[in-house]
Design a protein around this motif. Sequence first.
Motif, PDB file in Angstrom:
ATOM      1  N   THR A 177      -0.486 -33.263 -20.123  1.00  0.00           N
ATOM      2  CA  THR A 177      -0.491 -31.860 -20.752  1.00  0.00           C
ATOM      3  C   THR A 177       0.719 -31.733 -21.649  1.00  0.00           C
ATOM      4  OG1 THR A 177       1.013 -30.757 -19.019  1.00  0.00           O
ATOM      5  CG2 THR A 177      -1.574 -30.893 -18.582  1.00  0.00           C
ATOM      6  N   TYR A 198       2.447 -28.712 -24.725  1.00  0.00           N
ATOM      7  CA  TYR A 198       2.580 -26.970 -25.265  1.00  0.00           C
ATOM      8  C   TYR A 198       3.291 -27.029 -26.316  1.00  0.00           C
ATOM      9  CZ  TYR A 198       1.524 -27.560 -19.975  1.00  0.00           C
ATOM     10  OH  TYR A 198       1.019 -27.992 -18.836  1.00  0.00           O
ATOM     11  N   GLY A 251      -3.253 -27.421 -21.535  1.00  0.00           N
ATOM     12  CA  GLY A 251      -3.672 -27.090 -20.191  1.00  0.00           C
ATOM     13  C   GLY A 251      -3.404 -25.612 -20.035  1.00  0.00           C
ATOM     14  N   ASP A 252      -4.097 -24.755 -19.562  1.00  0.00           N
ATOM     15  CA  ASP A 252      -3.916 -23.305 -19.031  1.00  0.00           C
ATOM     16  C   ASP A 252      -2.640 -23.304 -18.087  1.00  0.00           C
ATOM     17  OD1 ASP A 252      -5.680 -23.923 -17.155  1.00  0.00           O
ATOM     18  OD2 ASP A 252      -6.808 -22.222 -17.334  1.00  0.00           O
ATOM     19  N   SER A 253      -2.287 -24.531 -17.407  1.00  0.00           N
ATOM     20  CA  SER A 253      -1.287 -24.547 -16.466  1.00  0.00           C
ATOM     21  C   SER A 253       0.150 -24.063 -17.350  1.00  0.00           C
ATOM     22  CB  SER A 253      -1.102 -26.217 -16.266  1.00  0.00           C
ATOM     23  OG  SER A 253      -0.872 -26.870 -17.469  1.00  0.00           O
ATOM     24  N   LYS A 266     -12.013 -27.869 -22.901  1.00  0.00           N
ATOM     25  CA  LYS A 266     -12.086 -27.957 -21.557  1.00  0.00           C
ATOM     26  C   LYS A 266     -12.681 -26.551 -20.912  1.00  0.00           C
ATOM     27  CE  LYS A 266      -8.845 -29.344 -18.734  1.00  0.00           C
ATOM     28  NZ  LYS A 266      -8.957 -28.268 -17.455  1.00  0.00           N
ATOM     29  N   HIS A 314     -14.290 -29.641 -16.240  1.00  0.00           N
ATOM     30  CA  HIS A 314     -13.298 -29.839 -14.871  1.00  0.00           C
ATOM     31  C   HIS A 314     -14.120 -29.535 -13.648  1.00  0.00           C
ATOM     32  CE1 HIS A 314      -8.756 -28.986 -13.914  1.00  0.00           C
ATOM     33  NE2 HIS A 314      -9.395 -29.326 -12.917  1.00  0.00           N
ATOM     34  N   VAL A 369     -13.129 -34.059 -15.960  1.00  0.00           N
ATOM     35  CA  VAL A 369     -11.733 -34.246 -15.287  1.00  0.00           C
ATOM     36  C   VAL A 369     -12.180 -33.701 -13.963  1.00  0.00           C
ATOM     37  CG1 VAL A 369      -9.829 -32.644 -14.886  1.00  0.00           C
ATOM     38  CG2 VAL A 369     -10.292 -33.503 -17.267  1.00  0.00           C
ATOM     39  N   GLU A 409     -10.334 -33.001 -10.398  1.00  0.00           N
ATOM     40  CA  GLU A 409      -8.817 -32.766  -9.779  1.00  0.00           C
ATOM     41  C   GLU A 409      -9.123 -32.584  -8.032  1.00  0.00           C
ATOM     42  OE1 GLU A 409      -6.756 -29.611 -11.796  1.00  0.00           O
ATOM     43  OE2 GLU A 409      -5.255 -29.429 -10.037  1.00  0.00           O
ATOM     44  N   ILE A 437      -7.149 -36.556 -11.924  1.00  0.00           N
ATOM     45  CA  ILE A 437      -5.553 -36.077 -11.327  1.00  0.00           C
ATOM     46  C   ILE A 437      -5.842 -35.830  -9.881  1.00  0.00           C
ATOM     47  CG2 ILE A 437      -6.369 -33.840 -12.184  1.00  0.00           C
ATOM     48  CD1 ILE A 437      -3.179 -33.441 -12.466  1.00  0.00           C
ATOM     49  N   VAL A 457      -4.598 -38.123 -15.701  1.00  0.00           N
ATOM     50  CA  VAL A 457      -3.857 -36.881 -16.512  1.00  0.00           C
ATOM     51  C   VAL A 457      -2.931 -36.597 -15.594  1.00  0.00           C
ATOM     52  CG1 VAL A 457      -5.718 -35.096 -15.599  1.00  0.00           C
ATOM     53  CG2 VAL A 457      -3.908 -34.970 -17.461  1.00  0.00           C
ATOM     54  N   VAL A 461       0.341 -33.228 -15.091  1.00  0.00           N
ATOM     55  CA  VAL A 461       1.193 -32.202 -16.030  1.00  0.00           C
ATOM     56  C   VAL A 461       2.450 -32.647 -16.273  1.00  0.00           C
ATOM     57  CG1 VAL A 461       2.393 -29.765 -15.608  1.00  0.00           C
ATOM     58  CG2 VAL A 461      -0.003 -30.141 -14.889  1.00  0.00           C
TER      59      VAL A 461
HETATM   60  O1  KIV Z   1      -4.365 -26.717 -16.868  1.00  0.00           O
HETATM   61  C1  KIV Z   1      -4.081 -27.928 -16.835  1.00  0.00           C
HETATM   62  O2  KIV Z   1      -2.897 -28.651 -16.843  1.00  0.00           O
HETATM   63  C2  KIV Z   1      -5.383 -28.961 -15.992  1.00  0.00           C
HETATM   64  C3  KIV Z   1      -4.837 -30.105 -15.542  1.00  0.00           C
HETATM   65  C4  KIV Z   1      -4.108 -30.197 -14.255  1.00  0.00           C
HETATM   66  C5  KIV Z   1      -5.860 -31.181 -15.443  1.00  0.00           C
HETATM   67  O3  KIV Z   1      -6.245 -28.260 -16.048  1.00  0.00           O
END
Ligand code: KIV
Length: 266
Positions: A21, A23, A42-44, A110, A134, A177, A179, A200, A210, A212
């Motif tokens: 990931t 940003y 990622g929306d993480s 995604k 995912h 993906v 998870e 992951i 993958v 984070v």
């Molecule tokens: O948003 C994200 O970082 C994810 C990963 C954990 C695959 O979807």
Amino acid sequence: MTTLSTLKKFKREGTKFTCLTCYDAMFARMMDKAKIDTILIGDSLGMVVQGHDSTLPVSVADMAYHTANVARSNKHALILADLPFMSYVTLPEAIANSRQLMQAGAHVIKIEGGSELCDLVSTLAQAGTPTCVHLGLTPQSVNVFGGYKVQGRSDDSADKLLSDAKAVVAAGAALLVLECVPAELAKAVTKAVAVPVIGIGAGADTDGQVLVMHDMLGMVYGRVPRFVHDFLTDERNTEHSIDGAFALYQQSVVEGSFPMQQHQFD
Ligand code: KIV
């Protein structure tokens, strides 16, 4: 530059590939240098950048902003971007929101879910937009799951995950993906579909891995997830640098030394 064709060739040849990931521009540049194969905006970011306790508050505008920052600064990786929570419930809003992320620089969109996404996947494919679906622990559904829990442990849920994976691939998904699913199930899904599968917490047998970025640099408050390895303080990263951590991650995934048994779920 990595493309979907590159990843398909890797799958055919059995060459493992990386995803991290990312940003922002500086880390995107460093990942370019380390030749990380794919990047996920990622929306993480809702958790690691914005300080929320889930991915749910993230907006399409947030995703477009971070996607553009990353895309400007990385020329090597295939760039995946998440459509955030509730931004793809109807086809018209999913199409409009995917357009925003593709115009910000994403190469693949995604989305989280299963066979209910088939219409969207095929509509986007026909409109020139590849999707990555995912499956498994999909964080946007944390309130449905009642927490961040390993998925696919019962026979029924494993069968459903496998049939969802086949259905979205038949509808035109370009990537998957997986998870936090048992390693054996991830292996079965990876064998069953022709498209590359990124894992992951899904064991060593998926086509790609993958993590984070903050996790693999040891920036974790509280419990460290089982599937995480800290590549910054790993003794093989002799410079103890972030550049070194990214290069070591790339090398470890390709040579098969990450993930190991202790990173997977049974
Ligand atoms: O948003 C994200 O970082 C994810 C990963 C954990 C695959 O979807």
